[in-house]
Design a protein around this motif. Structure first.
Motif, mmCIF file in Angstrom:
data_model
loop_
_atom_site.group_PDB
_atom_site.id
_atom_site.type_symbol
_atom_site.label_atom_id
_atom_site.label_comp_id
_atom_site.label_asym_id
_atom_site.label_seq_id
_atom_site.Cartn_x
_atom_site.Cartn_y
_atom_site.Cartn_z
ATOM 1 N N LYS A 100 0.843 -1.215 0.000
ATOM 2 C CA LYS A 100 0.000 0.000 0.000
ATOM 3 C C LYS A 100 0.866 1.249 0.000
ATOM 4 O O LYS A 100 0.598 2.211 -0.733
ATOM 5 C CB LYS A 100 -0.934 0.006 1.209
ATOM 6 C CG LYS A 100 -2.122 -0.930 1.023
ATOM 7 C CD LYS A 100 -3.096 -0.810 2.182
ATOM 8 C CE LYS A 100 -4.328 -1.664 1.906
ATOM 9 N NZ LYS A 100 -5.143 -1.853 3.115
ATOM 10 N N GLU A 101 1.903 1.224 0.837
ATOM 11 C CA GLU A 101 2.813 2.364 0.939
ATOM 12 C C GLU A 101 3.524 2.614 -0.413
ATOM 13 O O GLU A 101 3.600 3.756 -0.868
ATOM 14 C CB GLU A 101 3.860 2.009 1.997
ATOM 15 C CG GLU A 101 4.517 3.166 2.695
ATOM 16 C CD GLU A 101 5.494 2.625 3.732
ATOM 17 O OE1 GLU A 101 6.715 2.676 3.464
ATOM 18 O OE2 GLU A 101 5.036 2.124 4.783
ATOM 19 N N HIS A 102 3.973 1.539 -1.041
ATOM 20 C CA HIS A 102 4.709 1.697 -2.300
ATOM 21 C C HIS A 102 3.787 2.109 -3.457
ATOM 22 O O HIS A 102 4.186 2.895 -4.305
ATOM 23 C CB HIS A 102 5.484 0.408 -2.624
ATOM 24 C CG HIS A 102 6.610 0.149 -1.666
ATOM 25 N ND1 HIS A 102 7.419 -0.946 -1.730
ATOM 26 C CD2 HIS A 102 7.056 0.883 -0.595
ATOM 27 C CE1 HIS A 102 8.327 -0.896 -0.748
ATOM 28 N NE2 HIS A 102 8.107 0.204 -0.042
ATOM 29 N N ILE A 103 2.558 1.607 -3.461
ATOM 30 C CA ILE A 103 1.598 2.004 -4.508
ATOM 31 C C ILE A 103 1.315 3.511 -4.393
ATOM 32 O O ILE A 103 1.228 4.215 -5.398
ATOM 33 C CB ILE A 103 0.293 1.177 -4.401
ATOM 34 C CG1 ILE A 103 0.558 -0.279 -4.837
ATOM 35 C CG2 ILE A 103 -0.826 1.800 -5.246
ATOM 36 C CD1 ILE A 103 -0.519 -1.275 -4.427
ATOM 37 N N ALA A 104 1.212 3.995 -3.150
ATOM 38 C CA ALA A 104 0.941 5.423 -2.943
ATOM 39 C C ALA A 104 2.138 6.282 -3.371
ATOM 40 O O ALA A 104 1.965 7.418 -3.819
ATOM 41 C CB ALA A 104 0.603 5.681 -1.475
ATOM 42 N N ALA A 105 3.348 5.733 -3.248
ATOM 43 C CA ALA A 105 4.559 6.538 -3.508
ATOM 44 C C ALA A 105 5.018 6.512 -4.966
ATOM 45 O O ALA A 105 5.619 7.463 -5.447
ATOM 46 C CB ALA A 105 5.696 6.053 -2.601
ATOM 47 N N ILE A 106 4.748 5.404 -5.663
ATOM 48 C CA ILE A 106 5.317 5.219 -7.015
ATOM 49 C C ILE A 106 4.384 5.808 -8.076
ATOM 50 O O ILE A 106 3.175 5.567 -8.043
ATOM 51 C CB ILE A 106 5.581 3.705 -7.283
ATOM 52 C CG1 ILE A 106 6.704 3.202 -6.365
ATOM 53 C CG2 ILE A 106 5.925 3.449 -8.744
ATOM 54 C CD1 ILE A 106 6.898 1.690 -6.364
ATOM 55 N N ASP A 107 4.962 6.561 -9.024
ATOM 56 C CA ASP A 107 4.123 7.202 -10.049
ATOM 57 C C ASP A 107 4.215 6.523 -11.426
ATOM 58 O O ASP A 107 3.653 7.006 -12.394
ATOM 59 C CB ASP A 107 4.452 8.698 -10.146
ATOM 60 C CG ASP A 107 5.955 8.937 -10.274
ATOM 61 O OD1 ASP A 107 6.694 7.959 -10.515
ATOM 62 O OD2 ASP A 107 6.381 10.096 -10.115
ATOM 63 N N ASN A 108 4.893 5.394 -11.496
ATOM 64 C CA ASN A 108 5.002 4.657 -12.764
ATOM 65 C C ASN A 108 3.778 3.743 -12.891
ATOM 66 O O ASN A 108 3.555 2.860 -12.054
ATOM 67 C CB ASN A 108 6.310 3.842 -12.745
ATOM 68 C CG ASN A 108 6.479 2.943 -13.957
ATOM 69 O OD1 ASN A 108 5.576 2.201 -14.314
ATOM 70 N ND2 ASN A 108 7.635 2.998 -14.559
ATOM 71 N N GLU A 109 2.966 3.975 -13.929
ATOM 72 C CA GLU A 109 1.668 3.291 -14.037
ATOM 73 C C GLU A 109 1.785 1.767 -14.175
ATOM 74 O O GLU A 109 1.025 1.030 -13.557
ATOM 75 C CB GLU A 109 0.871 3.885 -15.210
ATOM 76 C CG GLU A 109 -0.635 3.881 -15.034
ATOM 77 C CD GLU A 109 -1.123 4.149 -13.601
ATOM 78 O OE1 GLU A 109 -1.893 3.304 -13.100
ATOM 79 O OE2 GLU A 109 -0.720 5.174 -12.983
ATOM 80 N N GLU A 110 2.741 1.310 -14.958
ATOM 81 C CA GLU A 110 2.906 -0.141 -15.138
ATOM 82 C C GLU A 110 3.265 -0.819 -13.806
ATOM 83 O O GLU A 110 2.714 -1.879 -13.462
ATOM 84 C CB GLU A 110 4.009 -0.423 -16.183
ATOM 85 C CG GLU A 110 4.119 -1.902 -16.515
ATOM 86 C CD GLU A 110 5.356 -2.265 -17.340
ATOM 87 O OE1 GLU A 110 6.155 -1.366 -17.666
ATOM 88 O OE2 GLU A 110 5.505 -3.462 -17.639
#
Ligand SMILES: [Fe+2]
Ligand SMILES: [Fe+2]
Length: 138
Positions: A100-110
């Motif tokens: 959850k934390e990484h999904i919120a932080a990462i802006d690369n769609e793939e």
């Protein structure tokens, strides 16, 4: 977020998957004589974690990085089938919080889409293991 940082976060996720694979496979084997269902469930879910490790490694390589293949010191959780299942519930909860934390932080769609897919499977694993723990009389 730059590529290097994304690779670093994906390697953290990969370490968690490797830890889960090793703990689940070891606990599956040790739990099997005491509780067949717990053994089989942990073994089956270890195969999902292997798939996640493969997806994460592919993403890391695609971004120009190297899968680090490291893990924390292993904690198997005790000596009974119930102890083992309690431990894997903990590992699933930790994995869910990290994804959850990484999904919120990462802006690369793939990368986000793949992590969201993994997260849904971790949530399903947690539900399965919690149900098993309840059957074992937590
Ligand atoms: Fe996983
Ligand atoms: Fe999982």
């Amino acid at each position: 977020m730059d590529r290097e940082k994304i690779i670093e976060l994906l390697n953290q996720d990969l370490s968690g998957e490797i830890e889960a694979i090793l703990v689940y496979m070891r606990n599956a084997t040790v739990a099997l004589p005491e509780n067949c269902e717990a053994g089989h469930e942990m073994e089956e879910i270890a195969f999902d974690e292997m798939r996640h490790a493969e997806w994460l490694s592919d993403l890391i390589v695609k971004l120009g990085g190297k899968p680090s293949m490291t893990h924390r010191e292993l904690d198997f959780g005790g000596s009974s089938a119930k102890d083992f299942v309690r431990r894997v519930v903990e590992l699933e909860r930790e994995a869910i919080a990290m994804y959850k934390e990484h999904i919120a932080a990462i802006d690369n769609e793939e990368v986000r889409e793949k992590l969201q897919h993994i997260l849904r499977e971790e949530e399903w694993h947690l539900a399965e293991f919690e149900e098993l723990l309840e059957e074992l009389g937590s």
